[in-house]
Motif scaffolding. Structure first.
Motif, PDB file in Angstrom:
ATOM      1  N   VAL A 454       0.837  -1.210   0.000  1.00 12.49           N
ATOM      2  CA  VAL A 454       0.000   0.000   0.000  1.00 12.49           C
ATOM      3  C   VAL A 454       0.865   1.250   0.000  1.00 12.49           C
ATOM      4  CG1 VAL A 454      -1.656   1.305   1.359  1.00 12.49           C
ATOM      5  CG2 VAL A 454      -1.971  -1.145   1.058  1.00 12.49           C
ATOM      6  N   ASP A 455       1.948   1.249   0.800  1.00  3.26           N
ATOM      7  CA  ASP A 455       2.836   2.407   0.820  1.00  3.26           C
ATOM      8  C   ASP A 455       3.477   2.625  -0.546  1.00  3.26           C
ATOM      9  OD1 ASP A 455       2.228   2.728   3.456  1.00  3.26           O
ATOM     10  OD2 ASP A 455       4.044   1.729   4.200  1.00  3.26           O
ATOM     11  N   GLN A 456       3.814   1.530  -1.205  1.00  3.32           N
ATOM     12  CA  GLN A 456       4.432   1.651  -2.525  1.00  3.32           C
ATOM     13  C   GLN A 456       3.448   2.246  -3.531  1.00  3.32           C
ATOM     14  OE1 GLN A 456       5.782  -2.066  -4.095  1.00  3.32           O
ATOM     15  NE2 GLN A 456       7.265  -1.130  -5.453  1.00  3.32           N
ATOM     16  N   ARG A 457       2.203   1.824  -3.467  1.00  2.00           N
ATOM     17  CA  ARG A 457       1.203   2.388  -4.381  1.00  2.00           C
ATOM     18  C   ARG A 457       0.903   3.842  -4.052  1.00  2.00           C
ATOM     19  NH1 ARG A 457      -3.365  -1.856  -6.355  1.00  2.00           N
ATOM     20  NH2 ARG A 457      -1.956  -3.352  -7.312  1.00  2.00           N
ATOM     21  N   ASN A 458       0.852   4.169  -2.765  1.00  2.00           N
ATOM     22  CA  ASN A 458       0.624   5.572  -2.397  1.00  2.00           C
ATOM     23  C   ASN A 458       1.752   6.459  -2.912  1.00  2.00           C
ATOM     24  OD1 ASN A 458      -1.766   4.948  -1.117  1.00  2.00           O
ATOM     25  ND2 ASN A 458      -0.834   4.768   0.908  1.00  2.00           N
ATOM     26  N   ARG A 517      11.759  11.392  -8.964  1.00  2.00           N
ATOM     27  CA  ARG A 517      12.043  10.123  -9.624  1.00  2.00           C
ATOM     28  C   ARG A 517      11.141   9.935 -10.843  1.00  2.00           C
ATOM     29  NH1 ARG A 517      10.444   4.550  -8.830  1.00  2.00           N
ATOM     30  NH2 ARG A 517       8.862   5.262  -7.369  1.00  2.00           N
ATOM     31  N   GLY A 518      11.723   9.459 -11.923  1.00  2.00           N
ATOM     32  CA  GLY A 518      10.987   9.202 -13.157  1.00  2.00           C
ATOM     33  C   GLY A 518      11.175  10.256 -14.220  1.00  2.00           C
ATOM     34  N   TRP A 519      11.633  11.478 -13.850  1.00  2.00           N
ATOM     35  CA  TRP A 519      11.816  12.548 -14.823  1.00  2.00           C
ATOM     36  C   TRP A 519      13.212  12.458 -15.427  1.00  2.00           C
ATOM     37  CZ3 TRP A 519       7.996  15.316 -16.741  1.00  2.00           C
ATOM     38  CH2 TRP A 519       6.838  15.517 -15.997  1.00  2.00           C
ATOM     39  N   ALA A 520      13.285  12.726 -16.713  1.00  2.00           N
ATOM     40  CA  ALA A 520      14.560  12.737 -17.429  1.00  2.00           C
ATOM     41  C   ALA A 520      14.523  13.837 -18.478  1.00  2.00           C
ATOM     42  CB  ALA A 520      14.848  11.386 -18.082  1.00  2.00           C
ATOM     43  N   LEU A 521      15.682  14.428 -18.734  1.00  2.00           N
ATOM     44  CA  LEU A 521      15.826  15.443 -19.785  1.00  2.00           C
ATOM     45  C   LEU A 521      16.335  14.762 -21.041  1.00  2.00           C
ATOM     46  CD1 LEU A 521      15.854  18.405 -20.727  1.00  2.00           C
ATOM     47  CD2 LEU A 521      18.194  18.567 -19.849  1.00  2.00           C
ATOM     48  N   CYS A 522      15.539  14.807 -22.108  1.00  2.00           N
ATOM     49  CA  CYS A 522      15.904  14.203 -23.387  1.00  2.00           C
ATOM     50  C   CYS A 522      16.361  15.312 -24.333  1.00  2.00           C
ATOM     51  CB  CYS A 522      14.732  13.435 -23.988  1.00  2.00           C
ATOM     52  SG  CYS A 522      14.247  11.996 -23.027  1.00  2.00           S
ATOM     53  N   ILE A 523      17.561  15.173 -24.868  1.00  2.00           N
ATOM     54  CA  ILE A 523      18.144  16.150 -25.784  1.00  2.00           C
ATOM     55  C   ILE A 523      18.425  15.436 -27.105  1.00  2.00           C
ATOM     56  CG2 ILE A 523      19.990  17.808 -26.149  1.00  2.00           C
ATOM     57  CD1 ILE A 523      20.427  17.786 -23.108  1.00  2.00           C
ATOM     58  N   GLN A 524      17.782  15.902 -28.176  1.00  2.00           N
ATOM     59  CA  GLN A 524      17.987  15.310 -29.501  1.00  2.00           C
ATOM     60  C   GLN A 524      18.751  16.302 -30.367  1.00  2.00           C
ATOM     61  OE1 GLN A 524      14.753  14.776 -32.464  1.00  2.00           O
ATOM     62  NE2 GLN A 524      15.251  12.595 -32.340  1.00  2.00           N
ATOM     63  N   VAL A 525      19.869  15.842 -30.915  1.00  2.00           N
ATOM     64  CA  VAL A 525      20.706  16.645 -31.795  1.00  2.00           C
ATOM     65  C   VAL A 525      20.640  16.034 -33.182  1.00  2.00           C
ATOM     66  CG1 VAL A 525      23.012  17.555 -32.200  1.00  2.00           C
ATOM     67  CG2 VAL A 525      22.197  17.237 -29.859  1.00  2.00           C
ATOM     68  N   GLY A 526      20.191  16.811 -34.159  1.00  2.44           N
ATOM     69  CA  GLY A 526      20.054  16.300 -35.517  1.00  2.44           C
ATOM     70  C   GLY A 526      20.065  17.426 -36.518  1.00  2.44           C
ATOM     71  N   ARG A 585       6.993   3.454 -16.529  1.00  7.47           N
ATOM     72  CA  ARG A 585       7.533   2.157 -16.147  1.00  7.47           C
ATOM     73  C   ARG A 585       8.338   2.238 -14.851  1.00  7.47           C
ATOM     74  NH1 ARG A 585       5.749  -2.663 -18.344  1.00  7.47           N
ATOM     75  NH2 ARG A 585       5.059  -2.269 -20.465  1.00  7.47           N
ATOM     76  N   GLU A 586       9.141   3.293 -14.734  1.00  8.10           N
ATOM     77  CA  GLU A 586      10.008   3.410 -13.568  1.00  8.10           C
ATOM     78  C   GLU A 586       9.219   3.692 -12.298  1.00  8.10           C
ATOM     79  OE1 GLU A 586      13.743   6.181 -12.015  1.00  8.10           O
ATOM     80  OE2 GLU A 586      13.046   6.284 -14.092  1.00  8.10           O
ATOM     81  N   VAL A 587       8.174   4.527 -12.409  1.00  3.60           N
ATOM     82  CA  VAL A 587       7.449   4.957 -11.214  1.00  3.60           C
ATOM     83  C   VAL A 587       6.308   4.015 -10.875  1.00  3.60           C
ATOM     84  CG1 VAL A 587       6.107   6.837 -10.217  1.00  3.60           C
ATOM     85  CG2 VAL A 587       8.091   7.344 -11.635  1.00  3.60           C
ATOM     86  N   VAL A 588       5.534   3.592 -11.883  1.00  9.04           N
ATOM     87  CA  VAL A 588       4.325   2.807 -11.625  1.00  9.04           C
ATOM     88  C   VAL A 588       4.585   1.316 -11.766  1.00  9.04           C
ATOM     89  CG1 VAL A 588       1.897   2.556 -12.256  1.00  9.04           C
ATOM     90  CG2 VAL A 588       3.003   4.756 -12.505  1.00  9.04           C
ATOM     91  N   GLY A 589       5.589   0.936 -12.569  1.00  6.81           N
ATOM     92  CA  GLY A 589       5.810  -0.494 -12.816  1.00  6.81           C
ATOM     93  C   GLY A 589       6.100  -1.274 -11.556  1.00  6.81           C
ATOM     94  N   GLY A 590       6.871  -0.678 -10.623  1.00 14.64           N
ATOM     95  CA  GLY A 590       7.169  -1.395  -9.380  1.00 14.64           C
ATOM     96  C   GLY A 590       5.951  -1.616  -8.520  1.00 14.64           C
TER      97      GLY A 590
END
Length: 857
Positions: A454-458, A517-526, A585-590
């Motif tokens: 329950v703590d994990q889901r909260n 937790r779960g946030w990431a900065l995505c940088i695309q160079v093209g 996936r990282e936050v809710v999958g567990g």
């Protein structure tokens, strides 16, 4: 299956066990009144049942992977991760423990194991089994498993083992990669023998099944068989006597090995059961069924059956039990016990244990049932257990270590009542008060597991709520400053004796929410879309950087190199796109499907497949274009490091592209500058338009100097340009070619009938056509942005123009474009000599199209 009533008695509280290569594997063994327990760390505890207390704890130099007891010799064998095999003589260490206990009666004696106790130093050793007189070990080699046979240690002799008396190599279906802390699963070794040749620490199989499994030679030799379950799922057997004699009479090593089955998952347990009727009344009878159990619950049972002609044939059946399986053991009453995250389960293959056999009493000899229905014993999940041999007939006693670290005794007493079907094995009427009290400990651990779920889901819901707030704040702020922004700047830096063009992205959190937790900065160079029609050879690259914890008001800076193209040149312009990505996936999958096999599963847990396919939320932040004006370096300016003013020489040019003429060294760039005229392009802009756009921040400067500073505003050398008030500057492109920028004031006389029109002409000159085009494109891009910005603000209307002059200019450009198209078509059909003249004419036409160009008003 007769009902079993569990009675649990707690003995001691130890540290919570954890399983894996970094922590070892839990074990429980017994010898007389002593119980030896390892929770997965370096300590092996000794508990005395008669005194009802912990008497000692042996500290080994590394995590314990496996331990065995030699009953007759009174020795404890312990395998330590990456160290080897250790031997402790119990009579000596018990005396030492008594002395330590006398010195400090209030504390548990902690006895460190000396290095001299190591009898087999082998870093690749993974498991072993002890047969009283001999030891069988299994070690990992780079491509195979190596099984070796040693004589068992004897007290009073040299502590080290002698040379192996036999060895063989086992192949594997999967490559044996070198894990940092050790293998994720260890192999399983055990021994089986015939009824006439009982071997200590082995289970006995009846002769018919023994011959079917291992062949007639093994039965004639009366040789014990070593059974090996590998982590890849293979179930193998090795003839022990042939393994010994192969040292003196070499034969084909693979002839000693027989593949019995493949579980297709890591093997956890190998054992044997008695399934014939009346097996519980004759406990000394040999077993008639071999069983093997995998980590995910796949089980195989093999016994001897008869065909229509009455001949013995092997009967093999696979089952699927609840998993993942922590540990398992076979009881003397014909039952298989296995522990899962939900608790201890029991399954039986005897006719009285299955509803299928009860419904078909007249169909020949008993056979394996088509399905099995495991029964829960209402005991908490166990990390390790073993079956105690000192029990009344028909009952079972388990010496167990729970996943919470409790050492306990589980007495499974045979109930006289028999349920109506298999699923109700443990249901009984009229629970006694003692039985209710014994279940309090189990219920406490289950409540603790549910509370953890329950703590994990909260926590997952709290993270999702924060992610929703951040998403709403970003999506609702389409105008004005954004609550979370990402700005990009470029600069040249020195890295590993090379000049590298880098982009620095600064993520700033101006909102009232935290990025956890779960946030990431995505940088695309093209490459920039639609910038050029030419192929720059640069492919898009995406960098993902975890944000970790970014509080309100915080900032995070990420610097990354702008990679060159296929020809080792920097293909500008490039686009640097920044976005925030939130991983569901990282936050809710567990919370939906815990991956820890020792964790209780959540009640009503959903499968991870309910998550969306994209597995996250992507929120665009910014998009920045890096063009050639930002990548220019200026060797003529002072106060800049020499390494950042001019590019380092290319070693390939030094080796292959250098020519010597008259004592002067000429590289390809200097050769182009000498034999080809420089390429020139010009852009004219109304002076009034530029004054309106540059009125802020450029007061007191000439219009030409202000225009040059505006063009180089995103270049790191702009401060030096401001200090010297330049209107013309010589720069170096990333590929080493020169680029000359000149700002002039020019009066256009033929366009406006009211008189000459004051304009500013921006000239770009370079010996490289590619560099000139790149700089021209960067200037045009800035002009377009300026015109769009002024159009939104409104202003004075443009002056009256001579339309005839404009029509004539447009007609001239259209004629030049038609000639360019015709020349490009001719290049496909001409020979080399004709193509050279056509290419030279194309260069002239491109120069005419760019200089003079149309006028921006």
């Amino acid at each position: 299956m007769a009902g079993l009533v569990p009675r649990v008695r707690y003995l001691a509280n130890l540290c919570s066990p954890a399983r894996g290569p970094a922590t070892g594997w839990p074990h429980v063994r017994s010898l007389g009144s002593e119980i030896f327990v390892c929770t997965g760390g370096r300590l092996v505890y000794v508990y005395n049942r008669e005194g009802a207390l912990l008497t000692a704890a042996y500290e080994f130099p590394a995590q314990v992977w496996h331990l065995e007891l030699l009953d007759r010799r009174g020795a404890l064998l312990v395998l330590c991760a990456g160290r080897g095999l250790y031997c402790l003589w119990l009579d000596r260490v018990s005396r030492q423990a008594s002395q330590d206990a006398g010195d400090s009666a209030s504390e548990l004696p902690l006895i460190p194991v000396e290095p001299a106790a190591c009898i087999l130093p082998d870093t690749a050793l993974c498991t072993f089994t002890a047969l009283e007189d001999v030891l069988v070990t299994l070690a990992r080699s780079p491509a195979r498993w190596k099984m070796q046979l040693f004589e068992a240690p004897t007290p009073g002799k040299d502590p080290g083992l002698e040379a192996p008396i036999g060895e063989v190599e086992l192949s594997t279906c999967t490559p044996l990669a070198k894990e940092p802390g050790g293998p994720p699963f260890l192999p399983v070794l055990c021994c089986t023998s015939l009824p006439g040749s009982r071997v200590p620490h082995s289970f006995v199989l009846e002769e018919g099944l023994f011959g079917l499994l291992f062949g007639a030679d093994a039965a004639l030799l009366q040789s014990p068989m070593i059974l090996c379950g590998l982590p890849d799922g293979q179930l193998c057997s090795v003839l022990l006597k042939a393994l010994v004699t192969s040292r003196w009479a070499p034969t084909d090593p693979q002839a000693l090995i027989k593949i019995l089955h493949h579980l297709e998952e890591p093997t956890i347990f190998i054992g044997a059961l008695r399934t014939e009727p009346g097996a519980k009344d004759m406990p000394d009878m040999p077993c008639d069924c071999l069983v093997a159990l995998g980590h995910h619950g796949r089980m195989v049972a093999i016994k001897a059956g008869r065909d229509e002609a009455g001949s013995l044939v092997p009967e093999l059946r696979e089952y699927c039990l609840p998993g993942p399986v922590h540990c398992a053991a076979c009881g003397g009453n014909g039952h298989l016990y296995h522990s899962t995250p939900s608790g201890l389960c029991m399954v039986g293959l005897a006719p009285e244990d299955t509803l299928w056999e009860a419904e078909q009493p007249s169909r020949g000899p008993p056979s394996l049932p088509p399905t099995l229905c495991p029964a829960s014993l209402r005991v908490c999940s166990l990390a390790a257990f073993c079956v105690s041999p000192q029990i009344p007939e028909g009952d079972t006693e388990l010496l167990a270590l729970s996943t919470k670290g409790h050492l306990m005794i589980c007495s499974l007493v045979l109930s006289p009542e028999t349920p109506h079907h298999t699923q109700a094995v443990t249901a009984s009427v009229g629970h006694k008060i003692k039985e209710l009290l014994s279940g309090i400990g189990t219920m406490s651990e289950r409540v603790s597991s549910l509370k953890k779920a329950v703590d994990q889901r909260n926590q997952a819901l709290k993270c999702l709520n924060e992610a929703m707030n951040v998403s709403c704040a970003l999506l609702s702020s389409k105008e004005g400053p954004r609550p979370i922004s990402c700005t990009t700047s470029t600069a040249w830096s020195r890295l590993q004796q090379r000049d590298v063009f880098t982009a620095t992205c600064v993520l700033e959190n101006h909102s009232a929410f935290s990025l956890g937790r779960g946030w990431a900065l995505c940088i695309q160079v093209g490459p920039s879309a639609g910038a050029w029609e030419l192929d720059t050879g640069v492919t898009a690259v995406t960098y993902t950087v975890p944000v970790d914890q970014l509080e309100p008001g915080g900032r995070r800076e990420v610097t990354l190199p702008l990679a060159p193209g296929e020809d080792n040149t920097l293909g500008l312009p490039l686009t640097v796109a920044c976005a925030l990505f939130y991983s569901l996936r990282e936050v809710v999958g567990g919370a939906l499907a815990p991956s820890d096999p020792f964790r209780e599963p959540c009640v009503g847990a959903c499968l991870p497949s309910v998550l969306p396919k994209q597995e996250g939320i992507c929120l665009p932040l910014s998009e920045h274009t890096v063009d050639l004006l930002q990548g220019l370096r200026f060797p003529g300016l002072a106060m800049l490091p020499a390494s950042l003013l001019s590019p380092a020489p290319d070693p390939v040019d030094n080796l292959l592209g250098e020519h010597v003429e008259g004592g002067t060294s000429l590289r390809p760039a200097s050769l182009r500058a000498r034999y080809l005229p420089p390429s020139l392009a010009a852009i004219r802009v109304s002076a009034e338009l530029l004054r309106t756009a540059l009125q802020d921040g450029h007061s007191g400067l000439s219009l030409c100097s202000a225009t040059l500073q505006w063009l180089l505003a995103e270049n790191t050398a702009v401060d030096l340009v401001k200090a010297q008030a330049l209107s013309s500057i010589q720069g170096v492109a990333p590929d080493g070619t020169d680029v000359h920028l000149t700002i002039l004031q020019v009066a256009v006389t033929d366009l406006c009938p009211a008189g000459p029109l004051q304009t500013v002409e921006i000239q770009v000159e370079s010996s490289s056509l590619a560099s000139m085009c790149g700089a021209h494109h960067a200037i045009v891009r800035r002009m377009q942005a300026m015109v769009v910005a002024l159009a939104t603000q409104g202003g004075s209307s443009p002056p009256d123009l001579r339309l005839q002059y404009l029509h004539q200019m447009q007609a001239n450009h259209e004629a030049l474009l038609r000639e360019v198209q015709a020349l490009r078509d001719r290049l496909c059909t001409e020979d080399e000599a004709g193509s050279r003249a056509t290419a030279e004419r194309l260069l002239q036409l491109y120069s005419q199209l760019r200089s003079p160009s149309l006028l921006l008003l």
